[in-house]
Design a protein around this motif. Structure first.
Motif: not given
Ligand code: MG
Ligand code: C2E
Ligand code: MG
Ligand code: MG
Length: 286
Positions: A59, A118, A150, A180, A201, A237
């Motif tokens: 990421e 992101n 994400e 996310d 996630k 995560e």
């Molecule tokens: Mg993220």
């Protein structure tokens, strides 16, 4: 005494307020400058497959150090950038930097390592979102097939009809799609199968509390079952301990991203990390 105490508390509050508003003003002007100068660094956090023990991607997380403000956390300047609209040019600078790193990795023999980025709601909602990110990707000869987007629950739950159409198009272009911070929004589960998702996630708050709190563990378990039914893979995560990793493996979680394996690291360190990982993978025995 009470009076004096009250006054000093007030004075303290006033001082705080002053430095706060000063900081915000400085943040605004420095952030604008930094975007123009592209003065950010991208760090990458590895994601580990519990099944194959491979690093299946990273990421991209932005980092900003400023002369006057010092290290500014993305948790501070990203929400600020979202409120002011600066998130759009900022996100384009970030994507550009990610593309430059991907080109560099390619020249060093790391082919097609998936990178997730992101995407802020305001950015995603732009009518020309797809065209603009595609233009950057093409400019650097990169491919959407190497990129994952994400999005948070909040982003996809707004105006879901338009969002579904957009996600289907992005998916056709080759992007993978993740949700996310899953579990922290107000997502209606019934929407999930309408979105073409690759990954959920699970938010770190669940992962970090699940070894102590039975109900958090039950939620993680339920998310994994549900996601698998919908052919969606689950990324945990913020796993920091061996116990968390063990429990996640028992529960059938697919992928782990967290300090237990690695913090987000600069591009150059990532290349060394990947090399060492290959060498020591066997001994790890997840
Ligand atoms: Mg993220
Ligand atoms: P996120 O996308 O949920 O990213 C995960 C955050 O958790 C990162 O914080 C990461 O460093 C941290 N983290 C990962 N593993 C662990 C762990 O084991 N323990 C703990 N305590 N933390 C862990 P970071 O980099 O500070 O970013 C915070 C948030 O800021 C991100 O949350 C994301 O929402 C936003 N952000 C960061 N970079 C970008 C970016 O390039 N673009 C946009 N739009 N947002 C970004
Ligand atoms: Mg997250
Ligand atoms: Mg987060």
């Amino acid at each position: 005494f009470a009076k004096q105490n009250g006054r000093s508390q007030y004075a303290f509050y006033f001082d705080e307020l002053k430095t706060d508003s000063k900081r915000i003003l400085l943040l605004e002007s420095e952030l604008r400058k930094a975007i123009q100068q592209k003065a950010f660094v991208i760090h990458y956090q590895p994601k580990v497959s519990l099944n194959t023990q491979q690093i299946i991607g990273v990421e991209a997380l932005v980092r900003w150090t400023n002369d006057k403000l010092g290290v500014v956390s993305p948790a501070e300047f990203i929400p600020y950038a979202e409120d002011t609209g600066l998130i759009i040019p900022l996100s384009e600078v970030i994507l550009e930097k990610v593309c430059i790193d991907m080109v560099d990795w390619r020249s060093k023999g790391i082919q097609d390592l998936p990178v997730s980025i992101n995407i802020a709601a305001l950015h995603f909602q732009q009518d020309d979102f797809m065209e603009r990110i595609n233009a950057i990707i093409m400019k650097y000869n990169c491919s959407p097939y190497q990129l994952e987007l994400e999005l948070t629950e909040r982003t996809v739950m707004q105006d879901s009809e338009t969002v579904v159409t957009k996600l289907i198009k992005l998916k056709r272009m080759g992007f993978k799609i993740s949700i996310d911070d899953f579990g922290t929004g107000y997502s209606s589960l019934s929407y999930l199968n309408r979105f073409p998702l690759n990954y959920l996630k699970v938010d770190s708050s669940f992962i970090q509390q699940m070894t102590d709190l039975q109900d958090k563990q039950a939620i993680v378990e339920a998310i994994i079952l549900m996601a698998h039914r919908l052919q969606i893979k689950v990324i945990a995560e913020g796993a920091e301990t061996k116990d968390q990793v063990k429990l996640l493996k028992e529960m059938g979680c697919d992928i782990i991203q967290g300090y237990y394996f690695s913090k987000p690291i600069p591009s150059t360190e990532l290349l060394d990390f990947l090399e060492l990982w290959e060498i020591h993978k066997q001994e790890r025995n997840l």
